[in-house]
Scaffold this active site. Sequence first.
Site, mmCIF file in Angstrom:
data_model
loop_
_atom_site.group_PDB
_atom_site.id
_atom_site.type_symbol
_atom_site.label_atom_id
_atom_site.label_comp_id
_atom_site.label_asym_id
_atom_site.label_seq_id
_atom_site.Cartn_x
_atom_site.Cartn_y
_atom_site.Cartn_z
ATOM 1 C CB THR A 63 -12.802 0.310 0.038
ATOM 2 O OG1 THR A 63 -13.331 -0.528 0.425
ATOM 3 C CG2 THR A 63 -11.573 -0.174 -0.215
ATOM 4 C CG PHE A 80 5.382 30.295 13.797
ATOM 5 C CD1 PHE A 80 3.835 30.124 12.688
ATOM 6 C CD2 PHE A 80 5.314 30.109 14.356
ATOM 7 C CE1 PHE A 80 2.947 29.885 13.480
ATOM 8 C CE2 PHE A 80 4.611 30.625 15.249
ATOM 9 C CZ PHE A 80 3.491 30.096 15.142
ATOM 10 N N GLY A 81 8.941 31.404 9.946
ATOM 11 C CA GLY A 81 10.416 31.786 9.313
ATOM 12 C C GLY A 81 10.965 31.366 10.789
ATOM 13 C CD GLU A 123 -5.021 2.784 9.988
ATOM 14 O OE1 GLU A 123 -4.400 2.723 10.875
ATOM 15 O OE2 GLU A 123 -6.275 2.157 10.260
ATOM 16 N N GLY A 124 -1.666 2.139 5.876
ATOM 17 C CA GLY A 124 -1.208 2.101 4.302
ATOM 18 C C GLY A 124 -0.374 3.657 4.093
ATOM 19 C CD GLN A 160 3.698 7.247 -1.958
ATOM 20 O OE1 GLN A 160 3.684 6.237 -0.188
ATOM 21 N NE2 GLN A 160 3.805 8.865 -1.454
HETATM 22 N N1 CAA Z 1 -13.387 -4.699 1.741
HETATM 23 C C1 CAA Z 1 -12.822 -6.283 1.647
HETATM 24 N N2 CAA Z 1 -12.111 -7.310 0.940
HETATM 25 C C2 CAA Z 1 -11.624 -6.359 0.006
HETATM 26 C C3 CAA Z 1 -10.997 -5.187 0.609
HETATM 27 C C4 CAA Z 1 -12.090 -4.632 1.170
HETATM 28 N N3 CAA Z 1 -11.547 -3.088 1.839
HETATM 29 N N4 CAA Z 1 -9.607 -4.529 -0.901
HETATM 30 C C5 CAA Z 1 -8.885 -6.322 -0.642
HETATM 31 N N5 CAA Z 1 -10.126 -6.466 -0.191
HETATM 32 C C6 CAA Z 1 -10.625 -7.866 -1.249
HETATM 33 C C7 CAA Z 1 -10.120 -8.696 -2.949
HETATM 34 O O1 CAA Z 1 -11.099 -8.073 -3.098
HETATM 35 C C8 CAA Z 1 -9.303 -9.458 -3.150
HETATM 36 O O2 CAA Z 1 -10.603 -9.986 -3.043
HETATM 37 P P1 CAA Z 1 -10.606 -11.879 -4.014
HETATM 38 O O3 CAA Z 1 -9.771 -12.956 -2.994
HETATM 39 O O4 CAA Z 1 -11.694 -12.544 -3.494
HETATM 40 O O5 CAA Z 1 -10.582 -11.042 -5.249
HETATM 41 C C9 CAA Z 1 -8.863 -9.856 -2.342
HETATM 42 O O6 CAA Z 1 -9.320 -9.386 -0.800
HETATM 43 C C10 CAA Z 1 -6.984 -9.085 -2.330
HETATM 44 O O7 CAA Z 1 -6.960 -7.846 -2.635
HETATM 45 P P2 CAA Z 1 -5.911 -7.289 -2.874
HETATM 46 O O8 CAA Z 1 -5.432 -7.990 -4.468
HETATM 47 O O9 CAA Z 1 -6.409 -5.362 -4.013
HETATM 48 O O10 CAA Z 1 -4.957 -7.244 -2.831
HETATM 49 P P3 CAA Z 1 -3.419 -7.059 -2.309
HETATM 50 O O11 CAA Z 1 -2.516 -7.741 -1.548
HETATM 51 O O12 CAA Z 1 -2.449 -6.501 -3.895
HETATM 52 O O13 CAA Z 1 -3.472 -5.580 -1.503
HETATM 53 C C11 CAA Z 1 -3.990 -3.522 -0.513
HETATM 54 C C12 CAA Z 1 -3.962 -4.709 -1.158
HETATM 55 C C13 CAA Z 1 -4.738 -2.814 -0.743
HETATM 56 C C14 CAA Z 1 -2.624 -3.614 -0.978
HETATM 57 C C15 CAA Z 1 -3.601 -4.122 1.196
HETATM 58 O O14 CAA Z 1 -2.654 -4.656 1.342
HETATM 59 C C16 CAA Z 1 -2.822 -3.204 1.971
HETATM 60 O O15 CAA Z 1 -4.698 -2.166 2.354
HETATM 61 N N6 CAA Z 1 -2.098 -2.483 2.074
HETATM 62 C C17 CAA Z 1 -1.301 -1.208 3.720
HETATM 63 C C18 CAA Z 1 -1.631 -2.852 4.942
HETATM 64 C C19 CAA Z 1 -2.024 -0.933 6.353
HETATM 65 O O16 CAA Z 1 -2.673 -0.621 5.542
HETATM 66 N N7 CAA Z 1 -1.289 -1.492 6.745
HETATM 67 C C20 CAA Z 1 -1.330 -0.517 7.858
HETATM 68 C C21 CAA Z 1 -0.827 -1.175 9.115
HETATM 69 S S1 CAA Z 1 -1.684 -1.099 10.748
HETATM 70 C C22 CAA Z 1 -1.231 1.221 10.826
HETATM 71 O O17 CAA Z 1 -0.718 1.680 10.149
HETATM 72 C C23 CAA Z 1 -1.989 1.831 11.975
HETATM 73 C C24 CAA Z 1 -1.127 2.361 12.908
HETATM 74 O O18 CAA Z 1 0.360 2.184 13.223
HETATM 75 C C25 CAA Z 1 -1.839 3.310 14.409
#
Ligand code: CAA
Length: 379
Positions: free
Chosen positions: A312, A337-338, A362-363, A366
Site C-alpha cells: 500500500t 522547446f520554448g 486513481e487517487g 494528495q
Molecule cells: N488494503 C486493505 N484494507 C485497507 C486498505 C488497503 N490498501 N486501505 C484501507 N484499508 C482499510 C483500513 O485498514 C480500515 O479498516 P478497518 O475499518 O478494519 O480499520 C478501512 O479500510 C478504512 O480505511 P481508512 O480509515 O484509511 O479509510 P478512509 O475512508 O479514511 O480513506 C482513502 C481511505 C485511502 C482516502 C480512500 O478513500 C481512497 O483511496 N480514496 C481515493 C479514491 C481513489 O483512488 N479513486 C480512484 C478511482 S478509479 C480511477 O480514477 C481510475 C481511472 O479513471 C483510470
Amino acid sequence: MNFNLKNDQQEMFDLALKFAKNEMIPVAREHDEKETFPKAIIEKAWELGFVNTCLPTEVGGNGFGLLDAVTIGEALSYGCMGMYTSIMCNDLALTPIVIGGSTEQKEKFLKPFTEKPILASFCLTEPGSGSDAAGLKTTIKDNGDHYLLNGSKMWITNAGYADLLLVYCTIDPNLKHKGICALVVPAHLEGITLGKKEEKMGQRCSDTRSVQFENVKVPKENLLGKEGDGWKIAMKTLDHSRPLVSSIALGGARRAIECATEYAKERKQFGVPIAKHQAIQFMLADMTMKLDASRLLVQKAAWQADEGIPNTRAASAGKAMAADSCMQITTDAVQIFGGYGYSREYPVEKLMRDAKLIQIYEGTSQIQRLVIAKDILGK
Ligand code: CAA
C-alpha cells in the site's frame, strides 16, 4: 539486489515500445485532436497480449506479474498516455474479480476477456464522492433473486465501450466502509444510461463518461464476496492498479525527456546547440533523476505485490512520485522547446496536458500522501 529486467521482461518491453513507436505515435495526435476512441489500437494491443496483462492463466490469461505489467505500461504510455489509460482500465476493472471472485465468477466474467478484445469499466467515483471513496451513495436493495441498483457514477473510463461494469455500491450509506459491495454489472442491462463523453484537457482519446443506474436488476450471484466486502476489495485493487497507473507517468516522462534531449542537441541559440548551455543541461539532469527515482519506486511497489508483500505505502509513494515528476518533466520539456513547445505542432504540449490527469485519477497526489502518512503514523 539486481536492478535489471529479466530477459523476457526486456523482450516484452522492446516489443511494446516498438508497437508504441510504429502503431500508437503515428495516430496519437489525430485521436487527441478529434477526441476519437482508439479502438483499432486497443484491438491490436490485445492481439499482442498487452491488454488484461494480469489475468490468471486458469481463466486463459497470460498470468503476468505486476512488474511485467508496469514494464509493458511504461512502453505503451511512451506511445500515448490516453491510449494506455484505456488499455490498462481493463486490468483495473477486472482485478476486483481476480481478488474477490469465486471460481465460477472468474470463469464466467473473466474468460470472455481472454477470448475477444472487449472492455470493462471500474465504477467507484461518484459526482459527490471522489477522494472520499467510502462516501459513495449508489445503493443496492435486496429484491428476491436479484438486487435493484440505483445511483450515479462519474469520470468512468471506457464507459461508452464497456461490456462489463465493476460497480461499487452500498446496502446503506450510513454504514460507510462496512456497507460497500462490489457488483459485476453487464453494461447492457435495462436501466443503465451513459452521459456524454467528457471534453477533457488531456488524454482526450480515452472515453470518460458518467453512468446512471435506475432500478437495474442485477443477479445476486454477481456480488463479489459478501455484502460489505466491497471496500477491502476496492482498496486491494487500488494497491494493484496504482503501480500500473504510475507506469503511465513513466512512459510519458520517458518520451518527454527523449524529445527534449533531441531538440536540445539540434536547436541553436547564441551560436551553439542549447544542449551546450548549462541551464538546459541541469534541466535535463533533473528530469532524468526524477524519472529514474520514480521508476525505482514504481517497480518496487509492483515487485512487492508479486512477492505477496503488502505494498500500500509503496504503491502510493510510487504513484505520487511518478505523477508529480511526470508533470514537472513534461512542463520542463515544453520549457526547453520554448515557443515551439507551446505549439500543437510539436509533441510536448500534448505530453504536458496528458500528464496532468495522472495527478488526479486513481487517487490524487494528495490522497497518496494521506495514505503514506497513515502508514507512518498508524491509526
Ligand atoms: N488494503 C486493505 N484494507 C485497507 C486498505 C488497503 N490498501 N486501505 C484501507 N484499508 C482499510 C483500513 O485498514 C480500515 O479498516 P478497518 O475499518 O478494519 O480499520 C478501512 O479500510 C478504512 O480505511 P481508512 O480509515 O484509511 O479509510 P478512509 O475512508 O479514511 O480513506 C482513502 C481511505 C485511502 C482516502 C480512500 O478513500 C481512497 O483511496 N480514496 C481515493 C479514491 C481513489 O483512488 N479513486 C480512484 C478511482 S478509479 C480511477 O480514477 C481510475 C481511472 O479513471 C483510470
